[in-house]
Design a protein around this motif. Structure first.
Motif, PDB file in Angstrom:
ATOM      1  N   LEU A 308       0.822  -1.201   0.000  1.00  0.00           N
ATOM      2  CA  LEU A 308       0.000   0.000   0.000  1.00  0.00           C
ATOM      3  C   LEU A 308       0.860   1.256   0.000  1.00  0.00           C
ATOM      4  N   GLN A 309       1.932   1.246   0.808  1.00  0.00           N
ATOM      5  CA  GLN A 309       2.813   2.409   0.849  1.00  0.00           C
ATOM      6  C   GLN A 309       3.407   2.682  -0.526  1.00  0.00           C
ATOM      7  N   ALA A 310       3.823   1.616  -1.212  1.00  0.00           N
ATOM      8  CA  ALA A 310       4.427   1.783  -2.526  1.00  0.00           C
ATOM      9  C   ALA A 310       3.408   2.305  -3.538  1.00  0.00           C
ATOM     10  N   ALA A 311       2.173   1.799  -3.466  1.00  0.00           N
ATOM     11  CA  ALA A 311       1.155   2.187  -4.444  1.00  0.00           C
ATOM     12  C   ALA A 311       0.603   3.586  -4.186  1.00  0.00           C
ATOM     13  N   LEU A 312       0.390   3.927  -2.916  1.00  0.00           N
ATOM     14  CA  LEU A 312      -0.235   5.202  -2.573  1.00  0.00           C
ATOM     15  C   LEU A 312       0.768   6.309  -2.291  1.00  0.00           C
ATOM     16  N   GLU A 313       2.036   5.903  -2.073  1.00  0.00           N
ATOM     17  CA  GLU A 313       3.121   6.858  -1.814  1.00  0.00           C
ATOM     18  C   GLU A 313       2.881   7.673  -0.545  1.00  0.00           C
ATOM     19  N   VAL A 314       2.269   7.043   0.451  1.00  0.00           N
ATOM     20  CA  VAL A 314       2.065   7.664   1.759  1.00  0.00           C
ATOM     21  C   VAL A 314       2.306   6.613   2.839  1.00  0.00           C
ATOM     22  N   PRO A 315       2.630   7.026   4.077  1.00  0.00           N
ATOM     23  CA  PRO A 315       2.829   6.057   5.160  1.00  0.00           C
ATOM     24  C   PRO A 315       1.560   5.286   5.478  1.00  0.00           C
ATOM     25  N   VAL A 316       1.720   4.019   5.859  1.00  0.00           N
ATOM     26  CA  VAL A 316       0.633   3.187   6.370  1.00  0.00           C
ATOM     27  C   VAL A 316       0.924   2.963   7.851  1.00  0.00           C
ATOM     28  N   VAL A 317       0.039   3.439   8.712  1.00  0.00           N
ATOM     29  CA  VAL A 317       0.305   3.536  10.148  1.00  0.00           C
ATOM     30  C   VAL A 317      -0.601   2.577  10.914  1.00  0.00           C
ATOM     31  N   GLN A 318      -0.001   1.788  11.800  1.00  0.00           N
ATOM     32  CA  GLN A 318      -0.729   0.830  12.632  1.00  0.00           C
ATOM     33  C   GLN A 318      -0.933   1.418  14.023  1.00  0.00           C
ATOM     34  N   GLY A 319      -2.108   1.180  14.596  1.00  0.00           N
ATOM     35  CA  GLY A 319      -2.392   1.631  15.949  1.00  0.00           C
ATOM     36  C   GLY A 319      -2.831   0.482  16.826  1.00  0.00           C
ATOM     37  N   LEU A 328      -7.659   4.266  22.308  1.00  0.00           N
ATOM     38  CA  LEU A 328      -6.306   4.178  21.745  1.00  0.00           C
ATOM     39  C   LEU A 328      -5.232   4.398  22.809  1.00  0.00           C
ATOM     40  N   SER A 329      -4.147   3.602  22.719  1.00  0.00           N
ATOM     41  CA  SER A 329      -3.003   3.818  23.617  1.00  0.00           C
ATOM     42  C   SER A 329      -1.690   3.959  22.863  1.00  0.00           C
ATOM     43  N   HIS A 330      -1.566   3.369  21.658  1.00  0.00           N
ATOM     44  CA  HIS A 330      -0.312   3.391  20.904  1.00  0.00           C
ATOM     45  C   HIS A 330      -0.570   3.639  19.426  1.00  0.00           C
ATOM     46  N   THR A 331       0.401   4.212  18.776  1.00  0.00           N
ATOM     47  CA  THR A 331       0.339   4.329  17.320  1.00  0.00           C
ATOM     48  C   THR A 331       1.745   4.482  16.765  1.00  0.00           C
ATOM     49  N   GLN A 332       1.928   3.980  15.542  1.00  0.00           N
ATOM     50  CA  GLN A 332       3.168   4.223  14.838  1.00  0.00           C
ATOM     51  C   GLN A 332       3.194   5.669  14.359  1.00  0.00           C
ATOM     52  N   ARG A 333       4.389   6.106  13.970  1.00  0.00           N
ATOM     53  CA  ARG A 333       4.543   7.456  13.441  1.00  0.00           C
ATOM     54  C   ARG A 333       4.725   7.391  11.928  1.00  0.00           C
ATOM     55  N   VAL A 343       3.350  -1.817  17.055  1.00  0.00           N
ATOM     56  CA  VAL A 343       2.223  -0.880  17.060  1.00  0.00           C
ATOM     57  C   VAL A 343       2.665   0.521  17.473  1.00  0.00           C
ATOM     58  N   GLY A 344       3.981   0.716  17.602  1.00  0.00           N
ATOM     59  CA  GLY A 344       4.511   2.053  17.798  1.00  0.00           C
ATOM     60  C   GLY A 344       4.639   2.497  19.233  1.00  0.00           C
ATOM     61  N   TRP A 345       4.553   3.805  19.391  1.00  0.00           N
ATOM     62  CA  TRP A 345       4.807   4.445  20.681  1.00  0.00           C
ATOM     63  C   TRP A 345       3.509   4.747  21.424  1.00  0.00           C
ATOM     64  N   ALA A 346       3.638   4.880  22.746  1.00  0.00           N
ATOM     65  CA  ALA A 346       2.492   5.277  23.568  1.00  0.00           C
ATOM     66  C   ALA A 346       2.078   6.703  23.213  1.00  0.00           C
ATOM     67  N   LEU A 347       0.770   6.978  23.295  1.00  0.00           N
ATOM     68  CA  LEU A 347       0.247   8.310  23.013  1.00  0.00           C
ATOM     69  C   LEU A 347       0.747   9.316  24.050  1.00  0.00           C
ATOM     70  N   PRO A 348       0.677  10.612  23.759  1.00  0.00           N
ATOM     71  CA  PRO A 348       1.047  11.616  24.761  1.00  0.00           C
ATOM     72  C   PRO A 348       0.288  11.396  26.066  1.00  0.00           C
ATOM     73  N   GLY A 349       0.997  11.499  27.172  1.00  0.00           N
ATOM     74  CA  GLY A 349       0.376  11.321  28.480  1.00  0.00           C
ATOM     75  C   GLY A 349       0.141   9.880  28.884  1.00  0.00           C
ATOM     76  N   THR A 350       0.669   8.927  28.101  1.00  0.00           N
ATOM     77  CA  THR A 350       0.432   7.504  28.347  1.00  0.00           C
ATOM     78  C   THR A 350       1.739   6.805  28.711  1.00  0.00           C
ATOM     79  N   GLU A 351       1.685   5.973  29.732  1.00  0.00           N
ATOM     80  CA  GLU A 351       2.830   5.142  30.111  1.00  0.00           C
ATOM     81  C   GLU A 351       2.547   3.689  29.736  1.00  0.00           C
ATOM     82  N   CYS A 352       3.608   2.952  29.413  1.00  0.00           N
ATOM     83  CA  CYS A 352       3.466   1.544  29.058  1.00  0.00           C
ATOM     84  C   CYS A 352       4.618   0.759  29.663  1.00  0.00           C
ATOM     85  N   ARG A 353       4.320  -0.433  30.174  1.00  0.00           N
ATOM     86  CA  ARG A 353       5.353  -1.338  30.658  1.00  0.00           C
ATOM     87  C   ARG A 353       4.908  -2.766  30.385  1.00  0.00           C
ATOM     88  N   VAL A 354       5.855  -3.697  30.523  1.00  0.00           N
ATOM     89  CA  VAL A 354       5.587  -5.122  30.321  1.00  0.00           C
ATOM     90  C   VAL A 354       5.964  -5.847  31.614  1.00  0.00           C
TER      91      VAL A 354
END
Length: 523
Positions: A308-319, A328-333, A343-354
């Protein structure tokens, strides 16, 4: 890192603020119908006053079906403005699930399409709290039972600004009841406060880079409130595209000058494989203003994202998110390379741990365990008081998902806690095994679950959909697929049984129906 802040508004205050700031900006477009923010706010006022009369009090529960049309946003914000708690009703539910949602929420007034109203008519004797059913798509006046068409309910109701009597809305009070998909058990009613929803709308708008110049294409089967609230928070315009054809949706995006394209992974997979995409004329087929394709709900295969990225020439972002996280808690950039499970980074104001599954102690970077999230979007609790809360005393929400964090703080997911299984004492991730199988060019899609085994506890069973036509006798091809995969899998992950499927059974949101498959295998 700057401190994250968000406005202390009630849920409907998002719309009131947008109407004050950009009253003439298009809020919604559906086909030939266009609604400005000023018009949407006025419609919400009329519905709020109507519902206040029907319920007779501020703390009622109003069920609203999240249909992908211009009626739902007005009903959603209007119900909240009336002082009611909004219970979201999926119009695709069967009668059993619909009864569970309405009974659990305590719905007193339902604002739904005719198809859902017909089901509710059959359930009325089992829903003693349900007093009134308002039908949103009955312009012809034909409704089941004693239901009322929306235009009849609104007859004579003025559209001047409406504010309920009494004290203002407490941001910490419950605004919405969202119901989980129920893929790992019965659907749970999630209590989200006004603060939860407004905070997450602000977080999502920041993470997705939405502002008043943004035009979002909503190519989903139903209206998801994340996309509604984040766009309204930013004052962005939303284009509703109910046509399930993903290539047709690109034409809509180009015609409307969309900047953001929201789609389900199942539809994006089809789009990536559609031969019409490769035949598109030169240039970006979704239009020159498009900045990102955004996917969520379940995993989008990296290979499909790359195509899709190659065909549309725009980023494809997973959340990533859950109903309990508003959602929502995370999204790619934009610009992140598609990587399996990321699935990327935590949203602003959000903490994540495992944390480790047994000790519940945080694990080192790169180690696998259960994902926990803390932030202003974490739910207030479940509607059923007997449902144990997954939020601990320090505010950490246990997601039930297995994953790990890398050194940069990006989250990688493997599976749901209920989906992983143990072979001897080794934890097996079905999704990880599926990724190996799907690397085989003969495999269109597959699903893996643990099959009970008296010796090892469970062994890997795979349901495989072969590309049509299979290159050779089907049984021989399946055996070859299993042999190829097993050479790349650890001993405890290896396939013991492979079965041909016509299609992977999935939920309406595109997630594999693993629970149903496990029941069949146990039987």
């Amino acid at each position: 890192m700057p401190r994250f802040t968000f406005p202390e508004l009630p849920l409907d205050g998002l719309l009131r603020r947008a109407a004050a700031r950009v009253p003439c900006t298009t809020a919604l477009t559906s086909g030939a119908t266009t609604v400005t923010y000023g018009q949407l706010d006025a419609r919400a006022d009329r519905i709020a006053r109507c519902l206040a009369r029907l319920t007779g009090r501020r703390d009622a529960v109003v069920g609203v079906a999240n249909t992908l049309d211009t009626v739902f946003p007005a009903a959603y914000y209007g119900a909240s403005r009336s002082g009611a708690t909004v219970a979201l009703i999926n119009p695709l539910l069967n009668e059993h699930a619909l009864h569970h949602v309405c009974a659990t929420a305590g719905v007193e007034v339902a604002v739904v399409p005719r198809s859902t109203a017909e089901q509710l008519t059959k359930l009325r004797d089992r829903l003693p709290l349900l007093r009134t059913v308002v039908v949103t798509d009955a312009d012809d006046g034909v409704v089941p039972g004693d239901a009322v068409p929306l235009h009849v309910a609104l007859a004579g109701v003025p559209d001047d600004p409406y504010e309920p009597e009494g004290p203002g809305t407490d941001p910490g009070s419950v605004a919405c009841l969202h119901f989980t998909t129920g893929t790992t058990g019965r659907s749970k009613g999630v209590r989200l406060t006004h603060r939860n929803v407004v905070a997450n709308a602000t977080q999502t708008a920041l993470a997705h880079r939405l502002d008043a110049t943004s035009v979002t294409l909503n190519h989903l089967p139903l209206f998801h409130v994340m996309h509604l609230n984040s766009a309204v928070s930013a004052g962005a315009s939303q284009i509703l595209c109910p046509d399930p054809d993903p290539v047709a949706s690109l034409a809509v995006a180009a015609r409307e000058g969309c900047t953001h394209y929201y789609g389900l992974p199942a539809r994006l997979h089809r789009l990536a494989d559609d031969p019409r995409l490769a035949q598109a004329p030169e240039g970006v087929p979704a239009g020159p203003r498009l900045t990102a394709v955004l996917s969520g709900g379940t995993a989008l295969a990296p290979a499909a994202a790359r195509r899709l990225q190659a065909a549309l020439e725009v980023p494809v972002v997973q959340g990533y998110g859950l109903a309990e996280l508003s959602p929502l808690s995370h999204t790619q950039r934009p610009g992140d390379a598609p990587v399996r499970g990321c699935v990327g980074w935590a949203l602003p104001g959000t903490e994540c741990r495992v944390v480790e599954l047994d000790s519940r102690q945080p694990v080192p970077v790169g180690a696998t365990g259960e994902v926990q999230v803390r932030g202003p979007q974490v739910m207030a609790g479940y509607q059923d008081d007997d449902e144990p809360s997954p939020v601990d005393a320090d505010g950490w929400f246990s997601t039930g998902d297995i994953g790990h964090l890398d050194e940069d703080g990006r989250l990688y997911l493997a599976d749901r806690l209920g989906d992983v299984f143990k072979y001897d004492n080794e934890l097996v991730s079905p999704t990880s095994v599926e990724r190996v199988i799907e690397d085989d060019p003969r495999v269109a899609e597959c699903v893996v679950v643990g099959r009970p085994d008296p010796v090892h506890g469970a062994t890997a069973w795979a349901g495989v959909v072969l590309r049509d036509p299979p290159p050779g006798p089907r049984d021989a091809v399946l055996a070859s697929v299993a042999e190829r995969a097993n050479r790349r899998l650890a001993v405890f992950e290896r396939l013991h049984t492979v079965e041909a499927l016509d299609a992977v059974p999935r939920t309406p949101t595109g997630k594999p129906e693993r629970q149903a498959l496990r029941r069949r295998l146990r039987a």
